[in-house]
Design an enzyme around this catalytic site. Structure first.
Site, PDB file in Angstrom:
ATOM      1  N   CYS A  95       0.944  -1.234   0.052  1.00  0.00           N
ATOM      2  CA  CYS A  95      -0.093   0.029   0.024  1.00  0.00           C
ATOM      3  C   CYS A  95       0.866   1.221  -0.271  1.00  0.00           C
ATOM      4  CB  CYS A  95      -0.820  -0.098   1.174  1.00  0.00           C
ATOM      5  SG  CYS A  95      -1.946   1.560   1.184  1.00  0.00           S
ATOM      6  N   HIS A 137      -9.015  -3.879  -2.520  1.00  0.00           N
ATOM      7  CA  HIS A 137      -7.939  -3.059  -1.511  1.00  0.00           C
ATOM      8  C   HIS A 137      -8.341  -1.714  -1.506  1.00  0.00           C
ATOM      9  CE1 HIS A 137      -3.690  -2.207  -0.040  1.00  0.00           C
ATOM     10  NE2 HIS A 137      -4.125  -1.206  -0.729  1.00  0.00           N
ATOM     11  N   GLU A 138      -8.927  -0.889  -2.632  1.00  0.00           N
ATOM     12  CA  GLU A 138      -9.029   0.581  -2.613  1.00  0.00           C
ATOM     13  C   GLU A 138     -10.490   0.653  -1.920  1.00  0.00           C
ATOM     14  OE1 GLU A 138      -6.635   2.432  -3.393  1.00  0.00           O
ATOM     15  OE2 GLU A 138      -5.339   1.133  -4.074  1.00  0.00           O
ATOM     16  N   HIS A 141     -10.174   0.876   1.496  1.00  0.00           N
ATOM     17  CA  HIS A 141      -9.687   2.637   1.994  1.00  0.00           C
ATOM     18  C   HIS A 141     -10.951   3.227   2.174  1.00  0.00           C
ATOM     19  CE1 HIS A 141      -5.354   2.651   2.044  1.00  0.00           C
ATOM     20  NE2 HIS A 141      -5.279   1.896   0.788  1.00  0.00           N
TER      21      HIS A 141
END
Length: 186
Positions: A95, A137-138, A141
């Site tokens: 990351c 993954h994003e 966030h």
């Protein structure tokens, strides 16, 4: 314009992002700046919280594949993963907000994601493989989660000193970062 990337430990990385609408100020420039920032940092995805904005916006560009075909490139606004399917598979993730740490993370290989693109056209896409992983993954966030939240308690304990060092700015990157716990020189 290349923007500074927020480092591990900043509270914005733990906030659930808020939805935005087509009147969000300077959205086109923000998206362009996010792509510039991501490319400069050699990333494949970047979420707005990583540049200090607690909103539901992220970008993905997996680059060319092994045969030189274009990769998966999208802008995701107000995204919602509505389904994850398949057998969990492990992949070594990193990351931009947590430089120099990579961990094997388990994710499902197929997703269905609903989102608006940069032109405010709504999409519901079925995505699999590496693009699905990057999206997950994003997406984490904008949900206030980091990949380090997915490692075992033991592993996270082992990483604690390295994570603390990152939050204090004791890490070297080729891109500009903002560190939440960096001491000010007097």
């Amino acid at each position: 314009m290349k923007l500074p990337i927020v480092a591990y430990g900043d509270p914005v990385l733990k906030k659930i992002g808020t939805d935005i609408d087509e009147n969000y100020p300077n959205l086109e420039k923000l998206i362009s700046d996010m792509f510039d920032t991501m490319y400069f940092a050699n990333g494949v995805g970047l979420a707005a919280p990583q540049i200090g904005l607690p909103i539901r916006l992220f970008i993905v560009d997996t680059g060319e594949d092994d045969e030189g075909s274009p990769g998966y490139k999208r802008v995701f606004i107000n995204a919602k993963i509505v389904e994850e399917t398949g057998e969990l598979w492990s992949f070594n993730e990193g990351c931009l907000s947590i430089p120099d740490i990579r961990e094997n993370i388990m994710r499902k290989p197929k997703i269905k994601v609903n989102y608006f693109d940069e032109n405010w056209i709504e999409h519901t896409d079925d995505v699999d493989g590496m693009p699905a992983r990057v999206i997950q993954h994003e997406y984490d966030h904008i949900e206030g989660k980091l990949f380090t939240d997915k490692v075992s308690v033991l592993r996270k304990t082992m990483l604690k000193s390295r994570l603390d060092a990152i939050s204090k700015g004791n890490v070297s990157t080729d891109y500009k970062m903002k560190f939440p716990n960096k001491s000010k020189k007097r």
